[in-house]
Scaffold this active site. Structure first.
Site, PDB file in Angstrom:
ATOM      1  N   HIS A 104      10.485  37.803  31.376  1.00  0.00           N
ATOM      2  CA  HIS A 104       9.041  38.048  31.443  1.00  0.00           C
ATOM      3  C   HIS A 104       8.455  38.326  30.057  1.00  0.00           C
ATOM      4  O   HIS A 104       7.522  39.116  29.901  1.00  0.00           O
ATOM      5  CB  HIS A 104       8.734  39.214  32.397  1.00  0.00           C
ATOM      6  CG  HIS A 104       7.440  39.062  33.132  1.00  0.00           C
ATOM      7  ND1 HIS A 104       7.366  38.684  34.449  1.00  0.00           N
ATOM      8  CD2 HIS A 104       6.161  39.228  32.739  1.00  0.00           C
ATOM      9  CE1 HIS A 104       6.103  38.634  34.835  1.00  0.00           C
ATOM     10  NE2 HIS A 104       5.345  38.957  33.807  1.00  0.00           N
ATOM     11  N   TYR A 121      -3.116  42.259  24.405  1.00  0.00           N
ATOM     12  CA  TYR A 121      -2.819  41.810  25.769  1.00  0.00           C
ATOM     13  C   TYR A 121      -1.878  40.612  25.757  1.00  0.00           C
ATOM     14  O   TYR A 121      -0.914  40.546  26.520  1.00  0.00           O
ATOM     15  CB  TYR A 121      -4.109  41.452  26.503  1.00  0.00           C
ATOM     16  CG  TYR A 121      -3.871  40.873  27.876  1.00  0.00           C
ATOM     17  CD1 TYR A 121      -3.485  41.694  28.933  1.00  0.00           C
ATOM     18  CD2 TYR A 121      -4.007  39.508  28.113  1.00  0.00           C
ATOM     19  CE1 TYR A 121      -3.245  41.180  30.193  1.00  0.00           C
ATOM     20  CE2 TYR A 121      -3.769  38.984  29.370  1.00  0.00           C
ATOM     21  CZ  TYR A 121      -3.387  39.817  30.405  1.00  0.00           C
ATOM     22  OH  TYR A 121      -3.143  39.292  31.654  1.00  0.00           O
TER      23      TYR A 121
END
Length: 379
Positions: free
Chosen positions: A278, A28
């Site tokens: 990002h 993650y």
């Protein structure tokens, strides 16, 4: 043995963090999307930037201070947002806010954090920033801004580079859902990471607490289509105008790479532009932030905030030399926290500061504005 000798670089903290986190948590935090070309392009682009050392400057102590939004900052870097920081380490948002306050630097809380603005408020320093994933509903939008303002956040950061959910294949393969649900497969990973497991047992598995108020029950969603996506919209110029009219503090637009977008942002009255791809998590075809930074600097006088691929203090200096007004990092702070707990955050501030100081000495740069003159190659 001191942390300074055992973990002198972000790479050391990253390796230690990976060894302490369950695999699904590591995936993650560290994964990108697609082939992860964009994920790795950031560090590679910064490594291409060369700067000329300079001699015979005598002894001096480099000045690392800067000014942003009319406020003095002791350091030219801060903590960028990561959704669900609390999954990386128990009470991550609280630890990050306290470390930022101690160092007098900005901390950016994500809309999809594991703690709410109200949770973080008691720990927030003078430079609280709130990152907004844009809600479609105007009532929710107003409520979020009011909550952020009432909790002491002074800077609003609108993220614009998530018009749709990305695929994030590594993250998907890990089996993570939102909110996290510990399947037998994930439990086996947790059992191998006792420090993480004990902390989570004490606090409970994290949720997107701010979103809970608005989204209702969203159990079992894939981690790439979490509750935040159910509320958000893809903003347009009118949306930005609305935010400018309803937020009375500095407004930053995050996720900008194209200089052609700058006139529109200037006309909307934004106070700074955040150059970011990002972390390679949204679009694998995007250029590295460092490649766009000089082009953006040439096209605007607005403050430029930079993130993407920082591996140490020298990379911060490179970004400033290329035109950044301020540098934000996200993953490195979470590596530090997962590696060493809360003291890892203070340690990261210390090694970044030491690295910047040493390299400014090599460059003969007495202050940050001296850095652009030392560039000899650009990405």
């Amino acid at each position: 043995m001191s942390h300074d000798s055992t973990y002198p670089a972000i790479a050391d903290l990253k390796a230690r963090a990976r060894a302490r986190l369950p695999r699904f948590v590591w995936e993650y935090l560290d994964s990108g999307t697609g082939t992860e070309r964009a994920r790795h392009a950031g560090p590679a682009a910064l490594q291409e930037v060369e700067m000329m050392p300079s001699i015979l400057h005598g002894e001096f102590a480099p000045d690392l201070t800067t000014t942003l939004f009319g406020r003095n900052m002791a350091l030219p870097f801060g903590i960028g947002p990561v959704g669900m920081s609390g999954l990386i380490w128990p009470d991550a948002e609280g630890h990050l806010a306290r470390a930022a306050a101690k160092a007098d630097m900005p901390y950016t809380l994500s809309t999809v954090a594991a703690q709410t603005p109200e949770d973080v408020a008691p720990h927030l320093g003078a430079h609280g920033w709130f990152q907004l994933y844009p809600p479609r509903d105007e009532g929710i939008r107003r409520d979020m801004l009011e909550r952020a303002k009432a909790s002491g956040f002074s800077v609003l950061v609108l993220t614009v580079d998530v018009p749709v959910a990305s695929r994030r294949e590594r993250q998907t393969r890990s089996g993570l859902t939102q909110p996290p649900r510990l399947t037998p497969r994930l439990m086996a990973q947790v059992a191998m990471r006792p420090a993480w497991a004990m902390g989570m047992a004490q606090r409970g598995m994290p949720r997107m607490r701010m979103i809970d108020k608005y989204a209702g029950d969203t159990s079992g969603l894939p981690s790439t289509a979490h509750a935040g996506y159910l509320l958000r919209t893809s903003p347009d110029a009118a949306y930005l105008d609305w935010l400018r009219a309803h937020w009375d503090g500095p407004l930053v637009v995050k996720g900008v790479l194209d200089p052609a977008d700058l006139p529109m942002l200037e006309a909307a009255g934004v106070d700074a532009v955040w150059i970011s791809n990002h972390g390679g998590r949204q679009f694998d075809g995007a250029p590295a932030s460092a490649r766009q930074l000089p082009l953006m600097r040439a096209a605007t006088d607005l403050p430029l905030i930079f993130d993407g691929g920082i591996t140490g203090g020298l990379d911060i200096l490179r970004a400033i030399a290329l035109g950044a007004s301020f540098v934000m990092m996200a993953r490195p702070w979470h590596y530090a926290l997962a590696a060493l707990g809360p003291e890892g955050l203070d340690h990261l501030v210390r090694i970044l500061t030491a690295d910047m100081t040493a390299n400014m000495g090599q460059l003969g740069a007495r202050s940050l504005p001296d850095l652009p003159a030392r560039l000899i190659s650009r990405v």
